[in-house]
Design an enzyme around this catalytic site. Structure first.
Site, short mmCIF file in Angstrom:
data_model
loop_
_atom_site.label_atom_id
_atom_site.label_comp_id
_atom_site.label_asym_id
_atom_site.label_seq_id
_atom_site.Cartn_x
_atom_site.Cartn_y
_atom_site.Cartn_z
N CYS A 151 -3.86 6.37 1.20
CA CYS A 151 -3.82 5.20 0.32
C CYS A 151 -3.81 5.58 -1.15
CB CYS A 151 -4.99 4.25 0.62
SG CYS A 151 -4.98 3.64 2.32
N TYR A 172 0.54 5.67 1.60
CA TYR A 172 0.58 6.36 2.90
C TYR A 172 -0.72 6.16 3.66
CZ TYR A 172 4.86 8.85 1.71
OH TYR A 172 6.16 9.16 1.39
N THR A 173 -0.57 5.97 4.96
CA THR A 173 -1.72 5.83 5.86
C THR A 173 -1.44 6.63 7.11
OG1 THR A 173 -2.20 3.59 5.04
CG2 THR A 173 -3.13 4.19 7.16
N PHE A 219 -5.59 -4.19 9.72
CA PHE A 219 -6.61 -3.20 9.40
C PHE A 219 -6.62 -2.08 10.43
CE2 PHE A 219 -8.69 -6.34 12.14
CZ PHE A 219 -9.31 -5.54 13.09
N GLY A 223 0.80 -1.21 0.00
CA GLY A 223 0.00 0.00 0.00
C GLY A 223 0.84 1.27 0.00
#
Length: 223
Positions: A178, A79-80, A161, A77
């Site tokens: 994301c 950036y979060t 998650f 993935g």
């Protein structure tokens, strides 16, 4: 509702915040120990102080305002954001014993979160071509309420998650979450639902048996 997870899966829920780098180191060690048969599988629920994490596909142009520490996470993935008011679920399972199907694992993980949100009154779904868990925001548009990001090393999973209970949503503006900038981010609080982390953990726990059964049975269509 499902039964409790089997005794071979440890369930750990933290009440204090844990620094992201510390959690990452602990998760890495547990992942290796599970792979070597020296530790049980683990579902680990926790909360982090504010941090931006970069996945293996992160694009520097999507880091708009690095007001918080930025940590390379090693997961898939982009950036979060993680921070107070957001519940994180790190899921460390041995897929050698559960079908060796990464796609089924991710789909089952998404289904676990979607079913849990439904139990507390929030309809959510997967969206074709968009990673994460989506719902209808207060303005009627789709918005992300949960993020999914996993890594599998020697068939043992890590990461998992996050679900927005009541975070400061302005903290998400420092990144393109994301890599998706056409849609916003929402939370249970914004949708008018006040839920303590402990209550959300209990809702997840009530569905964990369904998640594991779907994964083990490769019934990845649920829900």
């Amino acid at each position: 509702m499902s039964q409790s997870p089997p005794e071979t899966v440890e369930w750990r829920a933290e009440s204090d915040q844990i620094a992201y780098r510390d959690a990452l180191a602990a998760m890495d060690a547990r992942n290796r120990a599970i792979g070597e048969g020296e530790a049980s599988e683990l579902v680990w629920l926790l909360e982090h102080p504010p941090v931006y994490t970069a996945g293996t596909s992160a694009d520097g142009a999507e880091l708009l305002d690095p007001r918080f520490e930025v940590v390379e996470a090693g997961r898939g993935g982009r950036y979060t954001y993680h921070g107070p008011g957001q519940r994180i679920g790190y899921v460390l399972l041995d897929l050698k014993e559960r079908g060796r199907d990464v796609r089924c694992f991710v789909h089952s993980l998404e289904g676990w979160v979607i079913a849990t949100l439904a139990d507390i009154g929030v309809e959510s779904w997967r969206a074709e071509g968009r990673i994460g868990i989506w719902t209808r925001d207060i303005d009627g548009r789709e918005a992300k309420i949960g993020a999914i990001g996993v890594r599998v090393r020697r068939w043992v999973t890590m990461h998992g998650f996050s679900v927005n209970l009541a975070p400061d949503l302005t903290h998400f503006t420092g990144i393109v979450p994301c890599g998706i900038d056409e849609f916003g981010v929402t939370s249970l609080e914004r949708l008018g639902i006040e839920l303590a982390p402990e209550a959300f953990d209990a809702a997840l726990h009530a569905r964990v048996g369904d998640f594991l059964a779907a994964l083990d049975g490769k019934d990845c269509a649920l829900p």
